[in-house]
Design an enzyme around this catalytic site. Structure first.
Site, PDB file in Angstrom:
ATOM      1  N   GLY A  27       0.681  -1.225  -0.016  1.00  0.00           N
ATOM      2  CA  GLY A  27       0.064   0.151  -0.078  1.00  0.00           C
ATOM      3  C   GLY A  27       0.762   1.279  -0.081  1.00  0.00           C
TER       4      GLY A  27
ATOM      5  N   TRP B 160       2.528   2.805  -2.424  1.00  0.00           N
ATOM      6  CA  TRP B 160       2.036   3.820  -3.668  1.00  0.00           C
ATOM      7  C   TRP B 160       0.821   4.563  -3.384  1.00  0.00           C
ATOM      8  CZ3 TRP B 160       4.062   2.418  -9.069  1.00  0.00           C
ATOM      9  CH2 TRP B 160       5.544   2.377  -9.056  1.00  0.00           C
TER      10      TRP B 160
ATOM     11  N   ASP C 206      -4.983  -5.560  -5.864  1.00  0.00           N
ATOM     12  CA  ASP C 206      -3.607  -6.639  -5.844  1.00  0.00           C
ATOM     13  C   ASP C 206      -4.024  -7.984  -5.581  1.00  0.00           C
ATOM     14  OD1 ASP C 206      -0.342  -5.776  -5.108  1.00  0.00           O
ATOM     15  OD2 ASP C 206      -1.398  -7.862  -4.377  1.00  0.00           O
TER      16      ASP C 206
ATOM     17  N   ASP D 116      -6.659 -11.058  -8.845  1.00  0.00           N
ATOM     18  CA  ASP D 116      -5.699 -11.353  -9.925  1.00  0.00           C
ATOM     19  C   ASP D 116      -5.769 -10.552 -11.395  1.00  0.00           C
ATOM     20  OD1 ASP D 116      -3.615 -12.252 -11.630  1.00  0.00           O
ATOM     21  OD2 ASP D 116      -3.503 -14.138 -11.106  1.00  0.00           O
TER      22      ASP D 116
ATOM     23  N   ASP E 279       3.083  -1.426  -9.926  1.00  0.00           N
ATOM     24  CA  ASP E 279       4.418  -1.802  -9.347  1.00  0.00           C
ATOM     25  C   ASP E 279       4.074  -3.418  -9.341  1.00  0.00           C
ATOM     26  OD1 ASP E 279       6.906  -1.455  -8.304  1.00  0.00           O
ATOM     27  OD2 ASP E 279       5.990  -1.710  -6.467  1.00  0.00           O
TER      28      ASP E 279
ATOM     29  N   LYS F  89       6.467  -0.785 -13.768  1.00  0.00           N
ATOM     30  CA  LYS F  89       7.493  -1.258 -13.515  1.00  0.00           C
ATOM     31  C   LYS F  89       7.907  -2.448 -14.407  1.00  0.00           C
ATOM     32  CE  LYS F  89       8.195  -4.074  -9.796  1.00  0.00           C
ATOM     33  NZ  LYS F  89       8.612  -4.146  -8.164  1.00  0.00           N
TER      34      LYS F  89
END
Length: 219
Positions: free
Chosen positions: A60, A62, A85, A101, A126, A166
């Site tokens: 958490g 970000w 997430d 997912d 991320d 990322k």
């Protein structure tokens, strides 16, 4: 024995990491917060009223950074933050989190339902797949995750919206960059100071869609 030594080395490095200590002082859940902070400052991103989607949000940090920057009088979020997430995440005031997912179609549809007709200003990702150590397989997993974030962003960002994702240097990285450049007018690579020197991670910042799906006035 080598594995045990590696574990001890990692623990020693983690304990003495200045960003770990700073995260604890600032109340961030992970040192990764400082990666996003640097990118937002360098790119001059995020303003009150923005709609933000945080992919791969747990634990958490970000979402914490985004919430701080969107907080108005009394700490109330001026804008909207939707976080997703695979892992559970402790609640953050003003952040709409749900667990699932992102690679699952049903989860993606639920995310799209929650976004609704609101055009998104910023997508941050991320996400990182579990890596096997097999180069070809890992590259495919990384590219798949980046592609999913890219496709979602192209469908839901405002024309001048931004995607931060990322990625990792190595096999397949150039293909990821190329696919981003095909969809966005500007794509730059950022390696924040908080990224460890030995890490191959990097962050792509893509802005201004070449062929936006959403009209600028969509709210």
């Amino acid at each position: 024995m080598a594995k045990k030594k590696f574990s001890k080395d990692w623990i020693h490095q983690h304990i003495n990491d200045p960003y770990v200590k700073l995260a604890q002082q600032k109340g961030y859940r992970a040192r990764a917060a400082f990666k996003l902070i640097e990118i937002l400052e360098v790119e001059k991103l995020l303003k009150k009223g923005d709609v933000v989607v945080d992919l791969g949000s747990a634990p958490g940090s970000w979402s914490q950074v985004v919430r701080e920057r969107l907080a108005g009088p009394g700490g109330v979020v001026d804008g909207r933050i939707i976080a997703l997430d695979l892992l559970p995440m402790e609640p953050i005031a003003g952040v709409e989190f749900f667990q699932g997912d992102f690679r699952d179609d049903e989860v993606l549809h639920e995310l799209e339902r929650r976004v609704g007709n609101h055009a998104v200003d910023l997508v941050i990702s991320d996400m990182a797949p579990n890596l096997s150590g097999v180069g070809v397989a890992d590259s495919a997993r990384i590219q798949h995750v980046c592609d999913l974030a890219l496709e979602f962003s192209c469908a839901h960002l405002k024309p001048n919206g931004v995607l931060i994702v990322k990625a990792f240097h190595g096999s397949g990285f150039s293909q990821i960059v190329q696919s981003f450049k095909q969809r966005f007018k500007r794509v730059v690579e950022r390696k924040p100071k908080a990224s460890r020197d030995k890490s191959s991670e990097t962050f792509l910042v893509a802005r201004d869609l070449k062929d936006p799906v959403l009209n600028q006035t969509t709210e």
